[in-house]
Design a protein around this motif. Structure first.
Motif, PDB file in Angstrom:
ATOM      1  N   TRP A 140      -6.646   8.545   1.100  1.00  0.00           N
ATOM      2  CA  TRP A 140      -7.784   8.899  -0.673  1.00  0.00           C
ATOM      3  C   TRP A 140      -7.674   7.888  -0.865  1.00  0.00           C
ATOM      4  CZ3 TRP A 140      -4.712   8.554  -5.156  1.00  0.00           C
ATOM      5  CH2 TRP A 140      -5.214   8.782  -5.820  1.00  0.00           C
ATOM      6  N   TYR A 141      -7.110   7.189  -0.885  1.00  0.00           N
ATOM      7  CA  TYR A 141      -7.040   5.659  -2.077  1.00  0.00           C
ATOM      8  C   TYR A 141      -7.826   5.287  -1.486  1.00  0.00           C
ATOM      9  CZ  TYR A 141      -5.102   1.564  -4.239  1.00  0.00           C
ATOM     10  OH  TYR A 141      -5.056   0.674  -5.234  1.00  0.00           O
ATOM     11  N   ALA A 142      -7.609   4.625  -0.643  1.00  0.00           N
ATOM     12  CA  ALA A 142      -9.001   3.736  -0.198  1.00  0.00           C
ATOM     13  C   ALA A 142     -10.540   4.649  -0.317  1.00  0.00           C
ATOM     14  CB  ALA A 142      -8.847   2.760   1.820  1.00  0.00           C
ATOM     15  N   GLY A 143     -10.810   5.425  -0.334  1.00  0.00           N
ATOM     16  CA  GLY A 143     -11.984   6.820  -0.257  1.00  0.00           C
ATOM     17  C   GLY A 143     -12.356   7.096   1.263  1.00  0.00           C
ATOM     18  N   GLY A 144     -11.623   7.384   2.161  1.00  0.00           N
ATOM     19  CA  GLY A 144     -11.743   7.837   3.435  1.00  0.00           C
ATOM     20  C   GLY A 144     -12.332   9.213   3.805  1.00  0.00           C
ATOM     21  N   ASP A 172     -16.940   7.103  -5.942  1.00  0.00           N
ATOM     22  CA  ASP A 172     -17.634   6.271  -5.994  1.00  0.00           C
ATOM     23  C   ASP A 172     -18.108   4.983  -5.309  1.00  0.00           C
ATOM     24  OD1 ASP A 172     -15.738   5.280  -7.282  1.00  0.00           O
ATOM     25  OD2 ASP A 172     -16.640   4.130  -8.473  1.00  0.00           O
ATOM     26  N   ARG A 173     -17.221   5.093  -4.757  1.00  0.00           N
ATOM     27  CA  ARG A 173     -16.935   3.616  -3.248  1.00  0.00           C
ATOM     28  C   ARG A 173     -17.007   4.505  -2.252  1.00  0.00           C
ATOM     29  NH1 ARG A 173     -13.287   1.291  -7.572  1.00  0.00           N
ATOM     30  NH2 ARG A 173     -14.520   0.666  -8.948  1.00  0.00           N
ATOM     31  N   GLU A 174     -18.237   3.785  -1.217  1.00  0.00           N
ATOM     32  CA  GLU A 174     -17.552   3.451  -0.135  1.00  0.00           C
ATOM     33  C   GLU A 174     -16.036   2.803   0.572  1.00  0.00           C
ATOM     34  OE1 GLU A 174     -19.088   5.373   2.352  1.00  0.00           O
ATOM     35  OE2 GLU A 174     -19.956   5.946   1.157  1.00  0.00           O
ATOM     36  N   PRO A 175     -15.202   3.034   1.329  1.00  0.00           N
ATOM     37  CA  PRO A 175     -13.947   2.977   1.594  1.00  0.00           C
ATOM     38  C   PRO A 175     -14.582   0.903   2.374  1.00  0.00           C
ATOM     39  CG  PRO A 175     -14.586   4.661   2.983  1.00  0.00           C
ATOM     40  CD  PRO A 175     -15.561   4.512   3.086  1.00  0.00           C
ATOM     41  N   TRP A 176     -13.823   0.326   2.231  1.00  0.00           N
ATOM     42  CA  TRP A 176     -14.006  -0.678   2.498  1.00  0.00           C
ATOM     43  C   TRP A 176     -12.787  -1.425   2.910  1.00  0.00           C
ATOM     44  CZ3 TRP A 176     -12.434  -5.684   1.106  1.00  0.00           C
ATOM     45  CH2 TRP A 176     -12.510  -6.579   2.040  1.00  0.00           C
TER      46      TRP A 176
END
Length: 181
Positions: A140-144, A172-176
């Protein structure tokens, strides 16, 4: 097509889009016709079929979900990590999280507050809204997680609307992550 460790070959679906349920059912029927030669049809995280169609599995059919994320991330200090992460200006949420240890031996309750471009995670809280493991917290934290359904299939527990609010805080951000393992 892809190699399967025990079945020889499997069919892998990377994207699954349909305008309506009858069309999706027809597409699933097409995939099901390969059963005589290929017993496993795997849906990647981005190609999950509509959950309402799972009741149409025929005799001998089964559904299994497996989440896999191609990176390793462990959040050692969740409170500090939430404080340091960038947050969307428009995000506004207060959610009580139950964070389960990797071995399931213990749980810690936290209250997550996101608003005004800032995030805060503090120990304690009232009634638990979402339960997730430390690994699921890292994803979740990484936006996965791209949808509440994907998070639920990966084992995140909570009402779909609350999970969706939780995901909106990082959506709002893709995971990277630079390193893949």
């Amino acid at each position: 097509m892809k190699r399967h460790p025990t079945d020889g070959r499997q069919l892998v679906v990377h994207d699954f889009w349909a305008a309506d349920h009858p069309t999706a059912a027809a597409m699933l029927a097409f995939l099901g016709r390969h059963h005589s030669r290929i017993p496993t049809v795997a849906f990647e995280r981005t190609g999950l079929p509509p959950g309402t169609l799972l009741h149409r599995l025929g005799k001998g059919g089964a559904a299994a979900a497996r989440a896999w994320h191609p990176w390793m991330l462990r959040v050692l200090d969740p409170c500090r990590a939430v404080e340091l992460r960038g947050w969307p200006e428009g995000a506004d949420a207060e959610i009580v999280l139950d964070l389960v240890a990797a071995d399931g031996s213990s749980t810690d309750r936290y209250t997550l507050r996101v608003g005004g471009g800032r995030g805060e995670l503090r120990p304690g809280g009232g009634t638990v809204d979402v339960t997730l493991t430390v690994g699921q917290f890292a994803v979740w934290y990484a936006g996965g997680y791209r949808s509440a359904a994907a998070a639920a299939l990966a084992g995140v527990c909570g009402a779909p609307a609350v999970i969706a609010r939780l995901l909106a805080t990082v959506g709002d951000r893709e995971p990277w992550l630079a390193d893949y393992f």
